[in-house]
Design an enzyme around this catalytic site. Structure first.
Site, PDB file in Angstrom:
ATOM      1  N   ASP A  51       5.050  -0.657  -0.870  1.00 61.20           N
ATOM      2  CA  ASP A  51       3.979  -0.593  -0.176  1.00 61.20           C
ATOM      3  C   ASP A  51       4.236  -0.040   1.519  1.00 61.20           C
ATOM      4  O   ASP A  51       3.068   0.541   1.714  1.00 61.20           O
ATOM      5  CB  ASP A  51       3.309  -2.136  -0.114  1.00 61.20           C
ATOM      6  CG  ASP A  51       2.113  -2.176   0.350  1.00 61.20           C
ATOM      7  OD1 ASP A  51       1.114  -1.419   0.294  1.00 61.20           O
ATOM      8  OD2 ASP A  51       2.033  -3.245   1.401  1.00 61.20           O
TER       9      ASP A  51
ATOM     10  N   LYS B 132       5.548  -9.293   5.554  1.00 61.25           N
ATOM     11  CA  LYS B 132       4.423 -10.197   5.837  1.00 61.25           C
ATOM     12  C   LYS B 132       4.800 -11.344   6.160  1.00 61.25           C
ATOM     13  O   LYS B 132       5.710 -11.671   6.180  1.00 61.25           O
ATOM     14  CB  LYS B 132       3.927 -10.260   4.388  1.00 61.25           C
ATOM     15  CG  LYS B 132       3.482  -8.911   3.563  1.00 61.25           C
ATOM     16  CD  LYS B 132       2.009  -8.530   3.874  1.00 61.25           C
ATOM     17  CE  LYS B 132       1.913  -7.159   3.147  1.00 61.25           C
ATOM     18  NZ  LYS B 132       1.033  -6.191   3.857  1.00 61.25           N
TER      19      LYS B 132
ATOM     20  N   LYS C 296      -3.096   6.055  -0.538  1.00 67.74           N
ATOM     21  CA  LYS C 296      -2.191   5.669  -1.017  1.00 67.74           C
ATOM     22  C   LYS C 296      -2.637   4.507  -1.833  1.00 67.74           C
ATOM     23  O   LYS C 296      -3.655   3.995  -1.801  1.00 67.74           O
ATOM     24  CB  LYS C 296      -1.092   5.238   0.159  1.00 67.74           C
ATOM     25  CG  LYS C 296      -1.440   3.642   0.535  1.00 67.74           C
ATOM     26  CD  LYS C 296      -0.375   3.026   1.414  1.00 67.74           C
ATOM     27  CE  LYS C 296      -0.592   1.419   1.659  1.00 67.74           C
ATOM     28  NZ  LYS C 296       0.293   0.896   2.444  1.00 67.74           N
TER      29      LYS C 296
ATOM     30  N   GLU D  18       3.925  -7.767  10.167  1.00 66.97           N
ATOM     31  CA  GLU D  18       2.549  -7.920   9.957  1.00 66.97           C
ATOM     32  C   GLU D  18       2.400  -9.684   9.881  1.00 66.97           C
ATOM     33  O   GLU D  18       3.409 -10.362   9.341  1.00 66.97           O
ATOM     34  CB  GLU D  18       1.895  -7.588   8.615  1.00 66.97           C
ATOM     35  CG  GLU D  18       1.809  -6.064   8.351  1.00 66.97           C
ATOM     36  CD  GLU D  18       1.367  -5.803   7.071  1.00 66.97           C
ATOM     37  OE1 GLU D  18       0.391  -5.056   7.165  1.00 66.97           O
ATOM     38  OE2 GLU D  18       2.109  -5.411   6.189  1.00 66.97           O
TER      39      GLU D  18
ATOM     40  N   ARG E 228     -19.727   3.452  -8.946  1.00 66.59           N
ATOM     41  CA  ARG E 228     -20.133   3.258  -9.972  1.00 66.59           C
ATOM     42  C   ARG E 228     -21.531   2.162  -9.862  1.00 66.59           C
ATOM     43  O   ARG E 228     -22.087   2.230 -10.591  1.00 66.59           O
ATOM     44  CB  ARG E 228     -19.119   2.187 -10.747  1.00 66.59           C
ATOM     45  CG  ARG E 228     -19.031   2.618 -12.328  1.00 66.59           C
ATOM     46  CD  ARG E 228     -17.919   2.388 -12.875  1.00 66.59           C
ATOM     47  NE  ARG E 228     -17.204   1.149 -12.291  1.00 66.59           N
ATOM     48  CZ  ARG E 228     -16.195   0.520 -12.880  1.00 66.59           C
ATOM     49  NH1 ARG E 228     -15.554   0.974 -13.924  1.00 66.59           N
ATOM     50  NH2 ARG E 228     -15.715  -0.400 -12.377  1.00 66.59           N
TER      51      ARG E 228
ATOM     52  N   HIS F 275       5.023   4.613   5.029  1.00 67.35           N
ATOM     53  CA  HIS F 275       4.586   4.297   6.506  1.00 67.35           C
ATOM     54  C   HIS F 275       6.138   4.470   7.352  1.00 67.35           C
ATOM     55  O   HIS F 275       6.281   5.167   8.326  1.00 67.35           O
ATOM     56  CB  HIS F 275       4.175   3.248   6.883  1.00 67.35           C
ATOM     57  CG  HIS F 275       2.695   3.146   6.240  1.00 67.35           C
ATOM     58  ND1 HIS F 275       1.673   4.086   6.031  1.00 67.35           N
ATOM     59  CD2 HIS F 275       2.335   1.880   5.665  1.00 67.35           C
ATOM     60  CE1 HIS F 275       0.525   3.448   5.595  1.00 67.35           C
ATOM     61  NE2 HIS F 275       0.926   2.230   5.066  1.00 67.35           N
TER      62      HIS F 275
ATOM     63  N   HIS G   1      -2.095   6.642   6.794  1.00 63.61           N
ATOM     64  CA  HIS G   1      -3.080   6.551   8.279  1.00 63.61           C
ATOM     65  C   HIS G   1      -1.924   6.021   9.388  1.00 63.61           C
ATOM     66  O   HIS G   1      -2.488   6.622  10.525  1.00 63.61           O
ATOM     67  CB  HIS G   1      -4.036   5.378   8.081  1.00 63.61           C
ATOM     68  CG  HIS G   1      -3.496   4.094   8.016  1.00 63.61           C
ATOM     69  ND1 HIS G   1      -3.054   3.405   6.790  1.00 63.61           N
ATOM     70  CD2 HIS G   1      -3.257   3.141   8.920  1.00 63.61           C
ATOM     71  CE1 HIS G   1      -2.441   2.456   7.110  1.00 63.61           C
ATOM     72  NE2 HIS G   1      -2.707   2.014   8.437  1.00 63.61           N
TER      73      HIS G   1
HETATM   74  P1  NAD Z   1     -12.342  -1.335  -3.874  1.00 63.89           P
HETATM   75  O1  NAD Z   1     -12.063  -2.140  -5.239  1.00 63.89           O
HETATM   76  O2  NAD Z   1     -12.891  -2.251  -3.058  1.00 63.89           O
HETATM   77  O3  NAD Z   1     -13.420  -0.350  -4.232  1.00 63.89           O
HETATM   78  C1  NAD Z   1     -13.412   0.601  -5.371  1.00 63.89           C
HETATM   79  C2  NAD Z   1     -14.348   1.570  -5.313  1.00 63.89           C
HETATM   80  O4  NAD Z   1     -14.335   2.441  -6.359  1.00 63.89           O
HETATM   81  C3  NAD Z   1     -15.833   0.852  -5.443  1.00 63.89           C
HETATM   82  O5  NAD Z   1     -16.589   1.646  -4.778  1.00 63.89           O
HETATM   83  C4  NAD Z   1     -16.159   1.139  -7.065  1.00 63.89           C
HETATM   84  O6  NAD Z   1     -17.584   1.268  -7.398  1.00 63.89           O
HETATM   85  C5  NAD Z   1     -15.493   2.672  -7.171  1.00 63.89           C
HETATM   86  N1  NAD Z   1     -15.231   3.027  -8.551  1.00 63.89           N
HETATM   87  C6  NAD Z   1     -14.336   2.110  -9.488  1.00 63.89           C
HETATM   88  N2  NAD Z   1     -14.268   2.779 -10.445  1.00 63.89           N
HETATM   89  C7  NAD Z   1     -15.154   3.580 -10.773  1.00 63.89           C
HETATM   90  C8  NAD Z   1     -15.416   4.789 -11.547  1.00 63.89           C
HETATM   91  N3  NAD Z   1     -15.075   4.862 -12.744  1.00 63.89           N
HETATM   92  N4  NAD Z   1     -16.199   5.854 -11.118  1.00 63.89           N
HETATM   93  C9  NAD Z   1     -16.825   5.763  -9.995  1.00 63.89           C
HETATM   94  N5  NAD Z   1     -16.536   4.816  -9.033  1.00 63.89           N
HETATM   95  C10 NAD Z   1     -15.679   3.900  -9.293  1.00 63.89           C
HETATM   96  O7  NAD Z   1     -11.019  -0.751  -3.462  1.00 63.89           O
HETATM   97  P2  NAD Z   1     -10.671  -0.133  -1.970  1.00 63.89           P
HETATM   98  O8  NAD Z   1      -9.841  -1.429  -1.213  1.00 63.89           O
HETATM   99  O9  NAD Z   1     -11.703   0.292  -1.321  1.00 63.89           O
HETATM  100  O10 NAD Z   1      -9.392   0.587  -2.437  1.00 63.89           O
HETATM  101  C11 NAD Z   1      -9.744   2.077  -2.727  1.00 63.89           C
HETATM  102  C12 NAD Z   1      -8.370   2.910  -2.830  1.00 63.89           C
HETATM  103  O11 NAD Z   1      -7.785   2.965  -1.457  1.00 63.89           O
HETATM  104  C13 NAD Z   1      -7.283   2.044  -3.732  1.00 63.89           C
HETATM  105  O12 NAD Z   1      -6.544   2.940  -4.332  1.00 63.89           O
HETATM  106  C14 NAD Z   1      -6.570   1.437  -2.708  1.00 63.89           C
HETATM  107  O13 NAD Z   1      -5.225   0.975  -2.942  1.00 63.89           O
HETATM  108  C15 NAD Z   1      -6.390   2.415  -1.595  1.00 63.89           C
HETATM  109  N6  NAD Z   1      -6.433   1.687  -0.164  1.00 63.89           N
HETATM  110  C16 NAD Z   1      -7.252   0.690   0.356  1.00 63.89           C
HETATM  111  C17 NAD Z   1      -6.974   0.217   1.509  1.00 63.89           C
HETATM  112  C18 NAD Z   1      -7.799  -0.950   1.822  1.00 63.89           C
HETATM  113  O14 NAD Z   1      -7.550  -1.219   3.439  1.00 63.89           O
HETATM  114  N7  NAD Z   1      -8.666  -1.305   1.168  1.00 63.89           N
HETATM  115  C19 NAD Z   1      -5.886   0.686   2.475  1.00 63.89           C
HETATM  116  C20 NAD Z   1      -5.107   1.804   1.951  1.00 63.89           C
HETATM  117  C21 NAD Z   1      -5.345   2.349   0.578  1.00 63.89           C
END
Ligand code: NAD
Length: 484
Positions: free
Chosen positions: A235, A331, A148, A216, A51, A240, A178
């Site tokens: 979670d 945790k 996830k 963790e 976005r 996992h 993962h």
């Molecule tokens: P984040 O909030 O850091 O990033 C979200 C991304 O989505 C951003 O790039 C944002 O611009 C984009 N976005 C949000 N709304 C949007 C829209 N309407 N249109 C287009 N783009 C949009 O989130 P994250 O930590 O990167 O996590 C992303 C997903 O992965 C989540 O579902 C999270 O649960 C999952 N996840 C994250 C991790 C991690 O380590 N961060 C691990 C496992 C799973």
């Protein structure tokens, strides 16, 4: 022994949420490392789509910065960085409106693998799938990757599966866990099904019990809202730990083929008995020298969300009848350690007498840190005198046999993203597996809610609540230590 790198076919990989934490910290560094390893074909490209209103150059700068922080670079990798960044592009796009989609469509090339990585919250999975179809971006070579959490319970997982199924075949959907991409997890299958040594003993006649620990040291910093709604059961256990349990318990598949492996995993989940309430312990970390307690960091000071779960599970089939599986995760524990311990039974009779003590073999499969496998065997204590026995590890960290270049196995995301490009779903969860896992997890959570269960507090930096020790003690067993 240098591991073989087999280049993949040309691809376009679109990362929705490309500016987010997961993309920047895990996915892009994993792609960079595969690029450095020479696994990319000449004209593959990555398109970040999010976005945020960034130019492609700004996105490349952001990515370069993340790579420097998250992908340790050798001198030659620094040289490769520019080449990699030239393959990286960006489109500002909204999943919920028409904005940006035409620009994305124009950047995609024809007749090649096209993967869409949904690195965004699950509420956007449906809208993204719909718009990919609407803008005619999907072909038979299209794959989508979802992260996830896949649902919050059985109902929401079913709804999510149905939404994705409206636009893509199951063979095009890659649900990431993962843990399945970890080198040792795959080695577990190689050890079980590639050797004659273990499989004949892999059953309740020889295995006393199995312990699966995912400990963790981190808390829930930065994820408070999500975690408060999820807790350790949703979670960690539902995905996992259950996946690890499946790989340990499953029957040998006829071949190492995605559906053959996933069919066997599904049978394990379906063979799990419901968990008895007295076979499960919930905990919540309290304040300690390492930081505030769980309730201090979430908005609800009376929160009953668990940050720790220990439970005893039973796989009701011929192979495992009578062999309990003990699972625990938490945790803010004493160390970061993910390990599976297969605890074999004592020898039926000791010819060495009482004083030699009781000894049993144990196979430890370490997932992190220091991936490796250790078999504990009983030998004679060196020196003159009586026959005293000790247990020593027969180390299979493989370091010597494989050489120093294999000491640092690829990150799970490196393997999984390349598997997406190759079109290999073996290490991804199928929709029915995810639903079966929720069907087993939901009643446990519903039971807590019905009973108004309050998690037991435990000290940060400990091994969890005392009741988890009792869970084992009651069965005449004990947990293996949580060691870094
Ligand atoms: P984040 O909030 O850091 O990033 C979200 C991304 O989505 C951003 O790039 C944002 O611009 C984009 N976005 C949000 N709304 C949007 C829209 N309407 N249109 C287009 N783009 C949009 O989130 P994250 O930590 O990167 O996590 C992303 C997903 O992965 C989540 O579902 C999270 O649960 C999952 N996840 C994250 C991790 C991690 O380590 N961060 C691990 C496992 C799973």
């Amino acid at each position: 022994m240098v591991s073989r790198v087999i280049p993949v076919d040309p691809f376009d990989l679109v990362i929705f949420g490309g500016t987010g934490d997961l993309a920047q910290r895990k996915i892009l560094p994993a792609l960079f490392r595969r690029y450095c390893a020479g696994q990319w074909p000449e004209d593959a490209q990555i398109i970040g789509a999010a976005r945020g209103d960034h130019t492609p150059d700004e996105f490349r700068k952001m990515t370069a910065e993340s790579l420097r922080q998250n992908a340790p670079m050798r001198a030659q990798d620094v040289d490769a960085l520019n080449g990699f960044l030239q393959r990286v592009d960006y489109v500002s796009l909204d999943a919920l409106s028409a904005e940006g989609w035409q620009s994305l469509a124009k950047k995609l090339k024809e007749n090649r693998v096209r993967a869409f990585y949904f690195s965004v919250g699950p509420s956007l999975f449906g809208p993204l799938a719909e718009r990919i179809r609407l803008h005619d971006m999907a072909s038979e070579h299209t794959r989508i990757v979802v992260e996830k959490p896949f649902g919050h319970d059985l109902g929401s997982a079913r709804a999510l599966n149905a939404t994705l199924a409206a636009h893509f075949d199951e063979g095009q959907i890659y649900r990431i866990d993962h843990y399945l991409g970890k080198e040792t997890v795959q080695n577990l299958m190689a050890v079980r099904f590639g050797n004659m040594l273990f499989e004949p003993l892999w059953n309740s006649q020889y295995v006393d019990h199995i312990q699966i620990t995912v400990a963790e040291t981190v808390g829930i910093d930065g994820r408070e809202d999500y975690y408060e709604r999820a807790g350790a059961m949703r979670d960690m256990v539902q995905n996992h730990l259950m996946q690890l349990l499946c790989l340990i318990a499953m029957e040998p598949p006829a071949k190492f083929d995605p559906d053959a492996v996933r069919d066997e995993k599904l049978k394990v989940i379906r063979a799990l008995d419901p968990v008895e309430p007295h076979h499960i312990v919930r905990g919540q970390f309290a304040a300690g020298p390492e930081g505030p307690g769980y309730r201090d960091v979430v908005s609800n000071p009376r929160s009953t969300t668990e940050s720790y779960v220990a439970l005893r599970a039973h796989v009701s089939n011929w192979r495992w009848a009578g062999t309990p599986f003990y699972l625990r995760t938490g945790k803010r524990l004493v160390a970061r350690s993910s390990v599976i311990n297969v605890m074999f039974k004592d020898a039926p009779h000791s010819i060495f007498g009482e004083e030699a003590g009781r000894h049993a073999n144990a196979l430890s499969i370490r997932l992190q840190p220091n991936e490796g496998i250790t078999l504990k065997v009983t030998i004679k204590e060196p020196g003159p005198g009586g026959m005293r026995l000790i247990d020593v590890p027969l180390d299979m960290s493989f370091a010597e046999a494989l050489g120093p270049e294999n000491q640092d196995p690829p990150d799970a995301y490196e393997r999984l993203v390349m598997d997406v490009i190759r079109g290999n779903q073996t290490l991804f969860m199928r929709g029915d597996e995810v639903e079966a896992a929720w069907a087993w997890t939901d009643p446990v959570i519903a039971g807590w809610q019905a009973r108004g269960d309050v998690p037991k507090p435990y000290d940060s930096g400990s091994t969890g609540p005392g009741d988890a020790e009792l869970l084992m003690k009651r069965d005449g067993r004990r947990w293996q230590g949580i060691k870094p």
